[in-house]
Design a protein around this motif. Structure first.
Motif, mmCIF file in Angstrom:
data_model
loop_
_atom_site.group_PDB
_atom_site.id
_atom_site.type_symbol
_atom_site.label_atom_id
_atom_site.label_comp_id
_atom_site.label_asym_id
_atom_site.label_seq_id
_atom_site.Cartn_x
_atom_site.Cartn_y
_atom_site.Cartn_z
ATOM 1 N N ASP A 71 15.836 -10.142 3.931
ATOM 2 C CA ASP A 71 14.501 -10.014 3.363
ATOM 3 C C ASP A 71 13.959 -8.613 3.667
ATOM 4 O O ASP A 71 14.622 -7.790 4.312
ATOM 5 N N LEU A 72 12.731 -8.360 3.203
ATOM 6 C CA LEU A 72 12.036 -7.105 3.489
ATOM 7 C C LEU A 72 10.628 -7.406 3.986
ATOM 8 O O LEU A 72 10.014 -8.396 3.576
ATOM 9 N N VAL A 73 10.139 -6.549 4.878
ATOM 10 C CA VAL A 73 8.754 -6.622 5.314
ATOM 11 C C VAL A 73 8.137 -5.242 5.155
ATOM 12 O O VAL A 73 8.843 -4.247 5.033
ATOM 13 N N TRP A 74 6.813 -5.190 5.134
ATOM 14 C CA TRP A 74 6.130 -3.911 5.126
ATOM 15 C C TRP A 74 5.021 -3.914 6.165
ATOM 16 O O TRP A 74 4.498 -4.954 6.529
ATOM 17 N N TYR A 75 4.711 -2.732 6.651
ATOM 18 C CA TYR A 75 3.594 -2.584 7.592
ATOM 19 C C TYR A 75 3.057 -1.154 7.480
ATOM 20 O O TYR A 75 3.719 -0.249 6.980
ATOM 21 N N GLU A 76 1.830 -0.970 7.958
ATOM 22 C CA GLU A 76 1.183 0.367 7.902
ATOM 23 C C GLU A 76 1.133 0.986 9.275
ATOM 24 O O GLU A 76 1.156 0.311 10.284
ATOM 25 N N PRO A 95 0.825 -1.220 0.000
ATOM 26 C CA PRO A 95 0.000 0.000 0.000
ATOM 27 C C PRO A 95 0.859 1.271 0.000
ATOM 28 O O PRO A 95 2.011 1.258 0.443
ATOM 29 N N LYS A 96 0.268 2.362 -0.478
ATOM 30 C CA LYS A 96 1.007 3.612 -0.641
ATOM 31 C C LYS A 96 1.617 4.140 0.654
ATOM 32 O O LYS A 96 2.711 4.683 0.650
ATOM 33 N N CYS A 97 0.903 4.024 1.748
ATOM 34 C CA CYS A 97 1.372 4.623 3.009
ATOM 35 C C CYS A 97 2.199 3.658 3.866
ATOM 36 O O CYS A 97 2.480 3.944 5.030
ATOM 37 N N ALA A 98 2.589 2.542 3.298
ATOM 38 C CA ALA A 98 3.305 1.520 4.070
ATOM 39 C C ALA A 98 4.753 1.908 4.332
ATOM 40 O O ALA A 98 5.345 2.737 3.636
ATOM 41 N N ILE A 99 5.306 1.281 5.352
ATOM 42 C CA ILE A 99 6.718 1.425 5.705
ATOM 43 C C ILE A 99 7.433 0.136 5.311
ATOM 44 O O ILE A 99 6.956 -0.957 5.574
ATOM 45 N N ILE A 100 8.592 0.296 4.672
ATOM 46 C CA ILE A 100 9.414 -0.859 4.281
ATOM 47 C C ILE A 100 10.535 -1.025 5.297
ATOM 48 O O ILE A 100 11.264 -0.067 5.578
ATOM 49 N N GLN A 101 10.663 -2.226 5.830
ATOM 50 C CA GLN A 101 11.673 -2.487 6.851
ATOM 51 C C GLN A 101 12.528 -3.698 6.467
ATOM 52 O O GLN A 101 12.001 -4.789 6.238
ATOM 53 N N PRO A 102 13.850 -3.523 6.373
ATOM 54 C CA PRO A 102 14.714 -4.680 6.151
ATOM 55 C C PRO A 102 14.720 -5.593 7.375
ATOM 56 O O PRO A 102 14.735 -5.123 8.517
ATOM 57 N N VAL A 103 14.681 -6.884 7.119
ATOM 58 C CA VAL A 103 14.913 -7.890 8.147
ATOM 59 C C VAL A 103 16.027 -8.788 7.615
ATOM 60 O O VAL A 103 16.595 -8.508 6.574
ATOM 61 N N GLU A 104 16.340 -9.837 8.304
ATOM 62 C CA GLU A 104 17.464 -10.674 7.897
ATOM 63 C C GLU A 104 17.248 -11.247 6.494
ATOM 64 O O GLU A 104 16.374 -12.084 6.270
#
Length: 207
Positions: A202-207, A191-200
């Motif tokens: 890989d990448l995750v996203w959350y709002e 989604p447009k307002c999501a935050i992208i966070q690196p993990v080990e």
């Protein structure tokens, strides 16, 4: 500006062994429980091959256009080694530097090369908005767009400059293929307002 740290030459396996400074920083992050993993392919290089096609077509079209506009050979072969050298620098350390300068101010970004595998990396624990992550992903393509514009607009009398631009043009537009793939993935699934966070690894996203 982000705090950019040069890691030098590393074995590619070491970059993903989970024991690097950025891995330790990631482990200290408080990741949202609602975070969703991005479905990234296991073999990024192979999966990104289709994303090389359009940049290749653009570059070959530029060469054909330039050739059609001139009745003489458009290159000066004496400058071809310099073109390869600049193309190599464009596709490797400069590519990662352009990624790094897009990270948020104060964040640490680690960049380096793996000469044996002819690969480079930029790693960070920094979280970014989807839009900023897309900007960061596409930033190195500027290194191909600039020589492309110069190549097309440069007068044929300056064959030396046309020749110097040819390899950086190809390398600068083709080397971000995995980044183009990431951008398409983000546009489709995040989604447009999501935050992208690196993990080990890989990448995750959350709002």
């Amino acid at each position: 500006m982000a705090h950019i740290i040069w890691c030098g030459n590393k074995k590619w396996d070491e970059v993903f062994n989970g024991d690097q400074p950025w891995d330790k920083e990631i482990s200290e992050k408080d990741i949202s429980e609602k975070a969703v993993f991005l479905d990234s392919p296991d073999d990024i290089v192979r999966a990104s091959v289709p994303y090389m096609l359009l940049p290749c077509i653009i570059c070959f079209a530029a060469v054909l256009i330039k050739k059609e506009l001139s009745d003489v050979f458009i290159f000066n072969v004496w400058f071809m080694p310099l073109s390869f050298l600049i193309g190599f620098i464009t596709a490797m350390p400069l590519h990662e530097l352009f990624h790094a300068i897009c990270y948020p101010k104060g964040e640490s970004v680690y960049i380096g090369v793996s000469m044996k595998q002819l690969r480079t990396f930029a790693a960070s624990s920094a979280a970014m908005s989807r839009e900023r992550y897309i900007l960061m992903s596409l930033a190195p393509s500027v290194l191909g767009v600039i020589p492309l514009v110069i190549f097309l607009t440069c007068p044929i009398t300056m064959k030396w400059l046309i020749t110097i631009c040819i390899v950086p043009m190809f390398m600068g537009l083709i080397s971000p293929a995995p980044d183009y793939m990431d951008v398409i993935l983000l546009l489709k699934k995040v989604p447009k307002c999501a935050i992208i966070q690196p993990v080990e690894n890989d990448l995750v996203w959350y709002e």
